[in-house]
Enzyme design. Structure first.
Site: not given
Ligand code: 3HC
Ligand code: NAI
Length: 698
Positions: A105, A125
């Site tokens: 975004e 999301e």
């Molecule tokens: N917020 C906070 N922590 C996050 C995070 C996030 N969005 N995404 C990942 N983390 C943390 C994980 O909890 C993990 O923490 P830990 O080591 O303490 O367990 C660490 O980052 C590493 O994450 P992964 O183990 O998942 O690492 P990968 O390298 O396998 O994957 C990734 C990386 C593809 C970025 C994956 O973490 C992911 O898909 N994250 C979520 C992305 C997501 O859902 N984004 C949307 C959020 S909602 C949003 O943006 C709302 C907006 O529209 C207003």
């Protein structure tokens, strides 16, 4: 400027860099740092354009999920992005890694996007039970078209730079030197005096408005029970029907509604539960692991051949060992058929299939296993057979090889005792179909060495499984919990509730399928044999236990494989059809046992089946078989089709309230007896006003 966001100027281009490991999430420090640096760049006369990029492995991967549910410290992301949209200098986002959610975004609020070839973008999301809440639902359809926006936003799918560029979402794809490419791009925009391309000023159009209802209907099936996908469609429709400002209002309203709902809380719980499961008590990041470059599988039946595919998919050679040439050939053929199917579906090329097939070899000679790093035994579920296999493995395998059993019920400590190296023995309990189901119960036996456990957890991740550690007990975490679930399904039948009603109540609750359909799928003869053997051994098995299932088996109704079980199945179909013959068998059992029919509503059916799961889980936690409640949620969601929007049995229990559950269970106990005895941990938590979440620990 904060330490999470820095700015420097190169050739009149302000380069703003986000540095917030591990994934550059939009935490407060990043939002406020971006606001400050963007304002500085806007007001600095020496700056002609702005490049927004990230340090570390990835561009911004989204909002900071750990801040959800807490009061948002300003600037909130939508406010920051509204301000960004008023800036007058060209902004170019430089994308690498994964630009996800709020990250995409932010990038969509820039005027242009340059990306590395390897980068991916997405709005995931929906997988957290919400929708993009900072303009994603309004900007993506305006730049990439309604069709792609609907697909990406309702599925959460990540798309490659190449696909994104084709849709106009990315302006330039580069193979390396991203930041310089973005700076050069920004300078070109300045030199060409190109107008600012604000996506908010574009119009979203759709050729056929019926697409929205088509999506709603499709999602009602594929994402049954989920609220967020439907609301995603509403917001994308708003991008076509409303102007940008009103579309943003609609997005905000639905975003907040979803964010406050139980579904999103459950799905966010699962996001962290899955990652928490990887943390194993007694192990640390420094625990060594063993290299696994070759695998042997003993038994090429249903499980063995499915397990093999997990490794060949990752390029790891697998040797299958079987009793006979025919059995070996059957197993290897199964693997070949799988790869042929993948080619037919266009998922892999002929060459990829051929090289995967080449990784599989077969033998009947244990001496051929002398060099493998890991052996997984998947032979018949009999201790005598396991003893024979593990004695031989102990004799032939090299020192340091990991010896694993896929047993679903047998004691892994006993299995380990058949070897002179119990420290190398572990349980790796796959779920059927083993190449598809994401759950892997990793059974830690008394003597299992730390590095063996650490290797198993690492390997689980490598083969795309979610590993959950379980202690040794009958059925480990998942199958042990099913005991009361199956018992109550049988008891309800004896109270005159039809199989179809029981299954429908659980299906509507959100389970992938009801207990009796599941029984038909797994085969009713398995439980029949277990009950028969227990009775023959003189163990007490109540007459009501399996009263109907046993009669079905004796009438040749073994389940789907026989074309009939609790239901009947037409040739080649898996659709359960209610069968009057079963009603007659139920009536006969009820008469024989003197059971009276009772009016039972769907709410009670759900309680009667789900509460025993929760109760057994409380015992499992008390005994230390599971490390934490959230691990049990992971087991049920990835292994047993529990609805993710309810967060797993433990999270669900907390949402219902433990005192309410205990009160219902005490009523059931008064009516049905001590099968309903409340587990001490559940009772104590309820009395103390605590929840399962209060027990969660690292
Ligand atoms: N917020 C906070 N922590 C996050 C995070 C996030 N969005 N995404 C990942 N983390 C943390 C994980 O909890 C993990 O923490 P830990 O080591 O303490 O367990 C660490 O980052 C590493 O994450 P992964 O183990 O998942 O690492 P990968 O390298 O396998 O994957 C990734 C990386 C593809 C970025 C994956 O973490 C992911 O898909 N994250 C979520 C992305 C997501 O859902 N984004 C949307 C959020 S909602 C949003 O943006 C709302 C907006 O529209 C207003
Ligand atoms: P299966 O009957 O399909 O396959 C077992 C295979 O092992 C057969 O091909 C048989 O020829 C072979 N075998 C038997 N004894 C052998 C020996 N001494 N040496 C070499 N091969 C031998 O059984 P399935 O369903 O694959 O189960 C295997 C194991 O996996 C069992 O321990 C079972 O409890 C466990 N399991 C089964 C699940 C399922 O859903 N079927 C799920 C999870 C675990």
């Amino acid at each position: 400027m904060t330490s999470a966001v820095m700015m420097h100027i190169v050739d009149n281009v302000a380069v703003i860099e986000v540095d917030n490991p591990p994934v550059n999430a939009l935490s407060f420090a990043v939002r406020s740092g971006l606001q400050t640096t963007l304002r500085e760049a806007e007001h600095n006369e020496a700056v002609d354009a702005i490049v927004l990029s990230c340090r570390g492995n990835t561009f911004i991967a989204g909002a900071d999920i750990t801040e959800f549910g807490k009061p948002m410290q300003p600037p909130a992301l939508p406010d920051l992005l509204s301000e960004m949209d008023t800036l007058t200098k060209p902004m170019v986002a430089a994308l690498h890694g994964t630009a996800l959610g709020g990250g995409l975004e932010v990038a969509l609020t820039c005027h242009y996007r340059v990306a590395l070839e390897s980068a991916k973008v997405g709005l995931p999301e929906v997988l957290l039970g919400i929708l993009p809440g900072a303009g994603g639902t309004q900007r993506l359809p305006r730049i990439a078209g309604v069709e792609l926006a609907l697909d990406m936003i309702t599925s959460g799918r990540k798309v490659s730079s190449k696909e994104a560029a084709k849709a106009g979402l990315i302006d330039k794809v580069v193979s390396d030197d991203l930041q310089n490419a973005a700076i050069a791009f920004a300078k070109k925009v300045v030199n060409n005096k190109a107008p600012l391309r604000r996506i908010s000023e574009l119009t979203a159009t759709v050729s056929d408005p019926a697409i929205f209802d088509q999506y709603r209907a499709k999602l009602a099936k594929t994402r049954r029970g989920f609220d967020a996908p439907q609301r995603c469609v509403d917001t994308v429709q708003a991008s076509v029907e409303l102007d940008f400002a009103d579309g943003m209002k609609k997005e905000r309203e639905l975003f907040l509604e979803l964010m406050q709902g139980t579904q999103s809380k459950s799905q966010r719980h699962m996001f962290f539960a899955e990652r928490m499961a990887a943390q194993v008590q007694g192990l640390s990041k420094g625990t060594p692991t063993r290299d696994i470059n070759s695998v042997a599988i003993i038994g090429a039946g249903t499980m063995g051949s499915g397990i093999a595919i997990n490794f060949t998919n990752k390029g790891i050679p697998v040797t299958m060992l079987e009793l006979s040439f025919e059995a070996l050939e059957r197993g290897i053929k199964h693997i070949h058929r799988y790869y042929d199917g993948q080619v037919a579906k266009g998922r892999i090329s002929e060459e990829q299939a051929a090289s995967a097939k080449q990784l599989v070899s077969g033998t009947d000679n244990y001496a051929d296993l002398s060099d493998v790093d890991l052996v997984i035994e998947a032979v018949f579920e009999s201790m005598a057979v396991k003893q024979d296999v593990f004695t031989k493995l102990d004799k032939y395998c090299k020192p340091g090889a990991i010896l694993a059993s896929n047993t679903s019920t047998l004691n892994v400590n006993t299995i380990a005792s058949f070897t002179s190296r119990p420290q190398d023995v572990i349980g790796l309990h796959f779920f059927s179909p083993a190449n598809i189901m994401r759950l892997l119960e990793v059974v830690r036996a008394d003597s299992t060495a730390d590095d063996v456990l650490a290797t198993a957890m690492k390997l689980a991740k490598h083969i795309n499984k979610v590993g959950v550690v379980s202690g040794v007990c009958d059925g480990f975490i998942g199958n042990r919990m099913l005991k009361g679930y199956g018992r109550e399904a049988g008891a309800l039948l004896l109270e005159g509730v039809s199989p179809a009603r029981i299954d429908k109540a659980l299906y509507d609750f959100g389970m992938a399928m009801g207990p009796l359909t599941m029984g038909d799928l797994a085969g009713l003869d398995v439980g029949y044999r277990v009950r028969k053997e227990r009775r023959e051994r003189g163990e007490y098995v109540p007459e009501t236990d399996g009263a109907i299932a046993d009669r079905l088996v004796e009438a040749g109704r073994l389940g789907q494989k026989a074309g009939k079980g609790y239901y009947r199945y037409e040739e080649g179909s898996r659709t359960p059809i209610p069968d009057p013959e079963v009603d007659a068998i139920i009536k006969e059992a009820m008469d024989a046992l003197g059971c009276e029919p009772r009016e039972i509503d769907d709410e009670e059916i759900v309680k009667r089946l789900i509460y025993p799961l929760i109760n057994e889980a409380a015992l499992i936690l008390d005994e230390g078989i599971a490390q934490r409640p959230s691990d049990i949620d992971v087991v049920y969601i990835y292994g047993y089709g529990f609805p993710v929007y309810r967060g797993g049995p433990m999270f669900y229990a907390d949402t219902v309230g433990l005192p309410a559950i205990v009160a219902d269970m005490e009523q059931f106990q008064a009516r049905y007896g001590d099968d309903w005895q409340v587990a001490p941990l559940l009772k104590t938590l309820a009395e103390q006003g605590r929840s399962f979440a209060d027990l969660s620990s690292k």
